[in-house]
Design a protein around this motif. Sequence first.
Motif, PDB file in Angstrom:
ATOM      1  N   ILE A  51       0.871  -1.174   0.000  1.00  0.00           N
ATOM      2  CA  ILE A  51       0.000   0.000   0.000  1.00  0.00           C
ATOM      3  C   ILE A  51       0.907   1.222   0.000  1.00  0.00           C
ATOM      4  CG2 ILE A  51      -1.761   1.281   1.278  1.00  0.00           C
ATOM      5  CD1 ILE A  51      -2.523  -1.318   2.660  1.00  0.00           C
ATOM      6  N   LEU A  52       0.558   2.225  -0.764  1.00  0.00           N
ATOM      7  CA  LEU A  52       1.313   3.474  -0.726  1.00  0.00           C
ATOM      8  C   LEU A  52       1.209   4.051   0.680  1.00  0.00           C
ATOM      9  CD1 LEU A  52       0.118   5.111  -4.061  1.00  0.00           C
ATOM     10  CD2 LEU A  52       2.367   4.136  -3.593  1.00  0.00           C
ATOM     11  N   ASP A  53       2.329   4.494   1.220  1.00  0.00           N
ATOM     12  CA  ASP A  53       2.353   5.000   2.597  1.00  0.00           C
ATOM     13  C   ASP A  53       1.313   6.091   2.844  1.00  0.00           C
ATOM     14  OD1 ASP A  53       4.404   3.240   2.983  1.00  0.00           O
ATOM     15  OD2 ASP A  53       5.971   4.767   3.119  1.00  0.00           O
ATOM     16  N   PRO A  98       3.486  11.535   9.657  1.00  0.00           N
ATOM     17  CA  PRO A  98       2.788  10.819   8.588  1.00  0.00           C
ATOM     18  C   PRO A  98       3.419   9.475   8.217  1.00  0.00           C
ATOM     19  CG  PRO A  98       3.023  13.125   8.005  1.00  0.00           C
ATOM     20  CD  PRO A  98       3.840  12.903   9.248  1.00  0.00           C
ATOM     21  N   ASP A  99       4.710   9.277   8.527  1.00  0.00           N
ATOM     22  CA  ASP A  99       5.339   7.990   8.228  1.00  0.00           C
ATOM     23  C   ASP A  99       5.425   7.099   9.469  1.00  0.00           C
ATOM     24  OD1 ASP A  99       7.402   9.179   9.656  1.00  0.00           O
ATOM     25  OD2 ASP A  99       8.938   8.698   8.163  1.00  0.00           O
ATOM     26  N   LEU A 100       4.671   7.447  10.503  1.00  0.00           N
ATOM     27  CA  LEU A 100       4.587   6.684  11.749  1.00  0.00           C
ATOM     28  C   LEU A 100       5.975   6.478  12.347  1.00  0.00           C
ATOM     29  CD1 LEU A 100       2.135   5.565  13.301  1.00  0.00           C
ATOM     30  CD2 LEU A 100       2.641   3.351  12.336  1.00  0.00           C
ATOM     31  N   ALA A 101       6.687   7.575  12.485  1.00  0.00           N
ATOM     32  CA  ALA A 101       8.045   7.584  13.046  1.00  0.00           C
ATOM     33  C   ALA A 101       8.994   6.669  12.276  1.00  0.00           C
ATOM     34  CB  ALA A 101       8.021   7.218  14.524  1.00  0.00           C
ATOM     35  N   GLY A 102       8.810   6.622  10.952  1.00  0.00           N
ATOM     36  CA  GLY A 102       9.685   5.826  10.095  1.00  0.00           C
ATOM     37  C   GLY A 102       9.297   4.360   9.971  1.00  0.00           C
ATOM     38  N   LEU A 103       8.248   3.926  10.654  1.00  0.00           N
ATOM     39  CA  LEU A 103       7.858   2.508  10.633  1.00  0.00           C
ATOM     40  C   LEU A 103       6.922   2.147   9.481  1.00  0.00           C
ATOM     41  CD1 LEU A 103       7.181   1.809  14.412  1.00  0.00           C
ATOM     42  CD2 LEU A 103       9.224   1.275  13.084  1.00  0.00           C
ATOM     43  N   LEU A 104       6.194   3.104   8.964  1.00  0.00           N
ATOM     44  CA  LEU A 104       5.158   2.798   7.984  1.00  0.00           C
ATOM     45  C   LEU A 104       5.665   2.064   6.737  1.00  0.00           C
ATOM     46  CD1 LEU A 104       2.144   2.959   7.643  1.00  0.00           C
ATOM     47  CD2 LEU A 104       2.426   5.194   6.589  1.00  0.00           C
ATOM     48  N   PRO A 105       6.781   2.467   6.135  1.00  0.00           N
ATOM     49  CA  PRO A 105       7.242   1.735   4.946  1.00  0.00           C
ATOM     50  C   PRO A 105       7.491   0.246   5.205  1.00  0.00           C
ATOM     51  CG  PRO A 105       8.401   3.816   5.121  1.00  0.00           C
ATOM     52  CD  PRO A 105       7.626   3.641   6.393  1.00  0.00           C
ATOM     53  N   GLY A 106       7.958  -0.101   6.386  1.00  0.00           N
ATOM     54  CA  GLY A 106       8.216  -1.505   6.709  1.00  0.00           C
ATOM     55  C   GLY A 106       6.969  -2.329   6.945  1.00  0.00           C
ATOM     56  N   PHE A 107       5.849  -1.668   7.231  1.00  0.00           N
ATOM     57  CA  PHE A 107       4.600  -2.386   7.452  1.00  0.00           C
ATOM     58  C   PHE A 107       3.648  -2.303   6.262  1.00  0.00           C
ATOM     59  CE2 PHE A 107       5.510  -1.492  12.092  1.00  0.00           C
ATOM     60  CZ  PHE A 107       5.812  -2.808  12.395  1.00  0.00           C
ATOM     61  N   SER A 108       3.723  -1.225   5.471  1.00  0.00           N
ATOM     62  CA  SER A 108       2.779  -1.071   4.359  1.00  0.00           C
ATOM     63  C   SER A 108       3.176  -1.909   3.146  1.00  0.00           C
ATOM     64  CB  SER A 108       2.646   0.390   3.967  1.00  0.00           C
ATOM     65  OG  SER A 108       3.871   0.895   3.491  1.00  0.00           O
ATOM     66  N   THR A 109       4.450  -2.235   3.016  1.00  0.00           N
ATOM     67  CA  THR A 109       4.906  -3.126   1.947  1.00  0.00           C
ATOM     68  C   THR A 109       5.646  -4.290   2.595  1.00  0.00           C
ATOM     69  OG1 THR A 109       5.084  -1.311   0.372  1.00  0.00           O
ATOM     70  CG2 THR A 109       6.295  -3.332  -0.143  1.00  0.00           C
ATOM     71  N   VAL A 166       5.687 -17.063   6.076  1.00  0.00           N
ATOM     72  CA  VAL A 166       6.946 -16.688   5.437  1.00  0.00           C
ATOM     73  C   VAL A 166       7.728 -15.750   6.354  1.00  0.00           C
ATOM     74  CG1 VAL A 166       6.118 -16.888   3.050  1.00  0.00           C
ATOM     75  CG2 VAL A 166       5.869 -14.727   4.260  1.00  0.00           C
ATOM     76  N   GLU A 167       9.035 -15.738   6.156  1.00  0.00           N
ATOM     77  CA  GLU A 167       9.852 -14.723   6.820  1.00  0.00           C
ATOM     78  C   GLU A 167       9.649 -13.411   6.081  1.00  0.00           C
ATOM     79  OE1 GLU A 167      13.944 -15.347   7.937  1.00  0.00           O
ATOM     80  OE2 GLU A 167      13.639 -17.514   7.828  1.00  0.00           O
ATOM     81  N   VAL A 168       9.701 -12.312   6.832  1.00  0.00           N
ATOM     82  CA  VAL A 168       9.605 -10.985   6.226  1.00  0.00           C
ATOM     83  C   VAL A 168      10.761 -10.133   6.738  1.00  0.00           C
ATOM     84  CG1 VAL A 168       7.112 -10.976   5.786  1.00  0.00           C
ATOM     85  CG2 VAL A 168       7.965 -10.268   8.013  1.00  0.00           C
ATOM     86  N   ALA A 169      11.063  -9.066   6.016  1.00  0.00           N
ATOM     87  CA  ALA A 169      12.203  -8.224   6.368  1.00  0.00           C
ATOM     88  C   ALA A 169      11.921  -7.310   7.556  1.00  0.00           C
ATOM     89  CB  ALA A 169      12.620  -7.387   5.155  1.00  0.00           C
ATOM     90  N   THR A 170      10.672  -7.162   7.945  1.00  0.00           N
ATOM     91  CA  THR A 170      10.331  -6.325   9.101  1.00  0.00           C
ATOM     92  C   THR A 170      11.060  -6.854  10.328  1.00  0.00           C
ATOM     93  OG1 THR A 170       8.159  -5.968   8.137  1.00  0.00           O
ATOM     94  CG2 THR A 170       8.411  -5.422  10.453  1.00  0.00           C
ATOM     95  N   SER A 171      11.647  -5.951  11.098  1.00  0.00           N
ATOM     96  CA  SER A 171      12.443  -6.389  12.243  1.00  0.00           C
ATOM     97  C   SER A 171      11.617  -6.415  13.525  1.00  0.00           C
ATOM     98  CB  SER A 171      13.644  -5.463  12.446  1.00  0.00           C
ATOM     99  OG  SER A 171      13.212  -4.224  12.959  1.00  0.00           O
ATOM    100  N   GLY A 172      12.091  -7.184  14.483  1.00  0.00           N
ATOM    101  CA  GLY A 172      11.471  -7.214  15.797  1.00  0.00           C
ATOM    102  C   GLY A 172      11.558  -5.857  16.477  1.00  0.00           C
ATOM    103  N   LYS A 173      12.583  -5.066  16.135  1.00  0.00           N
ATOM    104  CA  LYS A 173      12.747  -3.736  16.718  1.00  0.00           C
ATOM    105  C   LYS A 173      11.608  -2.804  16.310  1.00  0.00           C
ATOM    106  CE  LYS A 173      17.711  -4.013  17.209  1.00  0.00           C
ATOM    107  NZ  LYS A 173      19.009  -3.484  16.862  1.00  0.00           N
ATOM    108  N   ALA A 174      11.058  -3.006  15.118  1.00  0.00           N
ATOM    109  CA  ALA A 174       9.917  -2.190  14.686  1.00  0.00           C
ATOM    110  C   ALA A 174       8.715  -2.450  15.587  1.00  0.00           C
ATOM    111  CB  ALA A 174       9.576  -2.489  13.232  1.00  0.00           C
TER     112      ALA A 174
END
Length: 187
Positions: A51-53, A98-109, A166-174
């Motif tokens: 989804i577009l951020d 608007p980018d949810l403190a930098g987290l949105l790109p890792g969750f929207s795609t 599946v494994e995803v690139a999103t980190s546990g830190k997010a």
Amino acid sequence: MNPTLKRYGACGLVFVAGLLAGTVLDQLGNGRWPVDDRQRQISPGSEIRSILDDEVMLLSYRSASLTLTAQRARPGDRFALQVSHADGRPAEQCLVSPDLAGLLPGFSTLVAGQEIEAARLSSEFPLRLGSLEIRDRIDNEPMPPMNFFTTAERTAVALVGDGYSVEVATSGKAFDKLAGGCETLAR
């Protein structure tokens, strides 16, 4: 009989027949296509969700310790964040970027990594991070929540969806940053 009336009568009859056929098919299939019970195959590198951020209007995260809801009224606006804690702490409310403190790109795609067999999932990814639901302004029906798990060392994250894992690139830190609520997101 008038030829114009015949033509409109035939069109009306076709419309009614189509309407009845659609209703019958909907009732027979309960509005759903049959789904194979076997695990779905997802190729590494394929996008599971994208989804577009700026179009993300709602992000809801639920874990054992909290429920976090980030919502905005217009695309690209800041998010209004509300956090409720399971341990009884007072609820938090704040505005977030608007980018949810930098987290949105890792969750929207979300891009699929290595597929995880169901038998290996519970042994290799024993810790549940929580479930995530994302809605954009176009979704009429919400997608089912995505469930995330991590390894005991928190080095990898698995996404378990509708018949796949599946494994995803999103980190546990997010997810840790989400769990921090307003304290970590509103900076």
